[in-house]
Design a protein around this motif. Structure first.
Motif, short mmCIF file in Angstrom:
data_model
loop_
_atom_site.label_atom_id
_atom_site.label_comp_id
_atom_site.label_asym_id
_atom_site.label_seq_id
_atom_site.Cartn_x
_atom_site.Cartn_y
_atom_site.Cartn_z
N LEU A 44 0.83 -1.19 0.00
CA LEU A 44 0.00 0.00 0.00
C LEU A 44 0.87 1.25 0.00
CD1 LEU A 44 -2.62 -1.03 2.72
CD2 LEU A 44 -2.98 -1.02 0.25
N ASP A 45 0.35 2.34 -0.55
CA ASP A 45 1.09 3.60 -0.54
C ASP A 45 1.07 4.23 0.84
OD1 ASP A 45 -1.22 5.88 -0.55
OD2 ASP A 45 -1.84 4.12 -1.71
N PHE A 46 1.99 5.14 1.07
CA PHE A 46 2.17 5.78 2.38
C PHE A 46 0.91 6.51 2.83
CE2 PHE A 46 3.27 9.54 4.90
CZ PHE A 46 3.91 8.95 5.99
N HIS A 47 0.27 7.22 1.91
CA HIS A 47 -0.92 8.01 2.26
C HIS A 47 -2.05 7.12 2.77
CE1 HIS A 47 -3.90 11.20 2.16
NE2 HIS A 47 -4.66 10.48 1.34
N THR A 48 -2.29 5.99 2.11
CA THR A 48 -3.35 5.06 2.54
C THR A 48 -3.05 4.49 3.91
OG1 THR A 48 -3.80 4.47 0.23
CG2 THR A 48 -4.62 2.97 1.93
N LYS A 49 -1.79 4.14 4.14
CA LYS A 49 -1.40 3.61 5.45
C LYS A 49 -1.62 4.63 6.56
CE LYS A 49 2.00 0.05 4.32
NZ LYS A 49 3.37 -0.44 4.63
N GLU A 50 -1.28 5.88 6.27
CA GLU A 50 -1.44 6.94 7.27
C GLU A 50 -2.91 7.16 7.63
OE1 GLU A 50 0.78 9.17 9.08
OE2 GLU A 50 1.83 7.30 8.69
N LEU A 51 -3.77 7.14 6.63
CA LEU A 51 -5.20 7.31 6.88
C LEU A 51 -5.74 6.21 7.79
CD1 LEU A 51 -6.57 8.39 3.37
CD2 LEU A 51 -6.30 9.82 5.42
N ILE A 52 -5.30 4.98 7.53
CA ILE A 52 -5.74 3.85 8.36
C ILE A 52 -5.19 3.98 9.77
CG2 ILE A 52 -5.58 1.35 8.67
CD1 ILE A 52 -5.50 1.11 5.62
N ALA A 53 -3.93 4.35 9.89
CA ALA A 53 -3.29 4.48 11.22
C ALA A 53 -4.03 5.49 12.08
CB ALA A 53 -1.83 4.87 11.06
N ARG A 54 -4.50 6.59 11.46
CA ARG A 54 -5.20 7.63 12.23
C ARG A 54 -6.61 7.21 12.62
NH1 ARG A 54 -2.44 11.41 8.65
NH2 ARG A 54 -4.27 11.53 7.30
N SER A 55 -7.17 6.24 11.89
CA SER A 55 -8.55 5.85 12.18
C SER A 55 -8.66 4.64 13.11
CB SER A 55 -9.28 5.52 10.87
OG SER A 55 -8.79 4.30 10.30
N ILE A 56 -7.52 4.02 13.43
CA ILE A 56 -7.56 2.80 14.24
C ILE A 56 -8.12 3.04 15.63
CG2 ILE A 56 -6.05 1.14 15.43
CD1 ILE A 56 -6.69 0.43 12.55
N ALA A 57 -7.86 4.20 16.21
CA ALA A 57 -8.35 4.50 17.56
C ALA A 57 -9.87 4.47 17.60
CB ALA A 57 -7.84 5.85 18.03
N GLN A 58 -10.52 4.98 16.55
CA GLN A 58 -11.98 4.97 16.45
C GLN A 58 -12.38 4.52 15.05
OE1 GLN A 58 -12.86 9.08 17.65
NE2 GLN A 58 -13.57 8.30 19.63
N PRO A 59 -12.27 3.24 14.77
CA PRO A 59 -12.52 2.74 13.42
C PRO A 59 -14.00 2.79 13.04
CG PRO A 59 -12.24 0.91 14.92
CD PRO A 59 -11.92 2.14 15.71
N THR A 60 -14.24 2.87 11.74
CA THR A 60 -15.59 2.77 11.19
C THR A 60 -15.59 1.60 10.22
OG1 THR A 60 -15.16 4.19 9.27
CG2 THR A 60 -15.82 5.27 11.34
N LEU A 61 -16.76 1.24 9.73
CA LEU A 61 -16.85 0.13 8.79
C LEU A 61 -16.15 0.44 7.47
CD1 LEU A 61 -20.54 -1.07 9.34
CD2 LEU A 61 -18.44 -2.08 10.24
N GLN A 62 -15.84 1.71 7.24
CA GLN A 62 -15.19 2.11 5.99
C GLN A 62 -13.67 2.32 6.17
OE1 GLN A 62 -18.08 3.92 7.14
NE2 GLN A 62 -19.24 2.37 6.01
N SER A 63 -13.13 2.02 7.33
CA SER A 63 -11.72 2.30 7.62
C SER A 63 -10.75 1.65 6.65
CB SER A 63 -11.37 1.86 9.05
OG SER A 63 -12.02 2.67 10.00
N PHE A 64 -11.08 0.47 6.15
CA PHE A 64 -10.16 -0.25 5.27
C PHE A 64 -10.60 -0.26 3.82
CE2 PHE A 64 -9.67 -2.16 9.51
CZ PHE A 64 -8.29 -2.00 9.70
N ASP A 65 -11.62 0.50 3.47
CA ASP A 65 -12.17 0.46 2.11
C ASP A 65 -11.13 0.80 1.05
OD1 ASP A 65 -14.58 -0.35 3.05
OD2 ASP A 65 -15.68 1.48 2.54
N ALA A 66 -10.40 1.88 1.25
CA ALA A 66 -9.41 2.32 0.25
C ALA A 66 -8.32 1.26 0.08
CB ALA A 66 -8.80 3.65 0.67
N ALA A 67 -7.85 0.72 1.19
CA ALA A 67 -6.80 -0.31 1.13
C ALA A 67 -7.32 -1.59 0.49
CB ALA A 67 -6.27 -0.60 2.54
N GLN A 68 -8.54 -1.96 0.82
CA GLN A 68 -9.11 -3.19 0.26
C GLN A 68 -9.30 -3.04 -1.24
OE1 GLN A 68 -13.08 -4.21 1.52
NE2 GLN A 68 -12.82 -6.38 1.02
N ASN A 69 -9.77 -1.89 -1.70
CA ASN A 69 -9.95 -1.67 -3.13
C ASN A 69 -8.62 -1.70 -3.87
OD1 ASN A 69 -12.73 -1.39 -2.88
ND2 ASN A 69 -12.64 0.83 -2.60
#
Length: 235
Positions: free
Chosen positions: A153-178
């Motif tokens: 995965l690219d750095f930007h996608t990883k960073e977005l996921i890292a920031r959302s881990i504390a309060q994840p939503t059902l869409q937290s991994f959508d970009a990475a999964q796609n």
């Protein structure tokens, strides 16, 4: 008559003394049995330890491979042909998903399909606590740098996921999964359709055996479903 009784009594007494003396010197038969049982138990543990170190216990066993091959043999070629119509049709068919996963293992890239399946399961979460635990497990297994099953995965996608881990939503991994889905569709899927494994299936032939690598702390979809209140087993 009395002499005979006395002789028998004396004989029994002598025999009893000899048994007592034997026990004092050599120990009782029960003690011997106990020692031997401990030795045998230790030997069994050693044999079991050696057995568990064999490569097949860290990957697919011969029995499981035979089971997979039996399933593939019973698969109707027409079903396998439909897998070639689109990548989505392949993943939506359970046998197709399992076959594609085995193909990725031969290419050492099964982390992609395992991540995709983990995300599919994650999106079914209904309990907030369960969602948080699964999100953390996915991140630490697939996303963070140097994770055991790190996906590309690219750095930007990883960073977005890292920031959302504390309060994840059902869409937290959508970009990475796609992103991983597109990588598999454009790369691995095309090679799968040209593979001997797929050619054998659509021709109705028994799949040829493949050598799978030894797996260490690998994460699988079935294991992910067992994540409950404690994710320490993934750490």
């Amino acid at each position: 008559m009395e002499t005979s009784l006395i002789s028998l009594t004396q004989l029994n007494m002598c025999e009893s003394k000899e048994k007592t003396f034997f026990k004092l010197i050599h120990g009782s038969p029960k003690e011997e049995t106990g020692k031997e049982a401990k030795i045998r138990a230790k030997e069994k543990r050693n044999r079991l330890s050696l057995l568990l170190q064999r490569p097949e216990f860290h990957g697919e066993t011969h029995a499981s491979r035979s089971g997979h091959e039996a399933k593939e043999t019973r698969l109707c070629p027409e079903e396998a042909i439909r897998w070639g119509e689109s990548f989505d049709k392949l993943l939506s068919h359970q046998a197709g998903l399992e076959t594609f996963t085995r193909f990725l293992k031969t290419e050492f890239s099964e982390e992609n399909i395992e991540f995709w399946m983990a995300c599919e399961d994650f999106k079914k979460s209904t309990d907030p606590q369960q969602m948080s635990l699964k999100a953390k497990a996915i991140y630490e297994k697939f996303i963070q740098n140097d994770s055991p099953q790190e996906v590309n995965l690219d750095f930007h996608t990883k960073e977005l996921i890292a920031r959302s881990i504390a309060q994840p939503t059902l869409q937290s991994f959508d970009a990475a999964q796609n992103r991983v889905y597109q990588l598999m569709e454009q790369d691995s899927y095309t090679r799968f359709l040209r593979s001997d494994l797929y050619s054998d299936l659509i021709a109705g032939r028994s799949p040829r055996p493949s050598n799978l690598r030894r797996r260490s702390r690998s994460f699988t979809y079935n294991e992910f479903q067992d994540v409950k209140s404690d994710v320490s087993i993934w750490l």
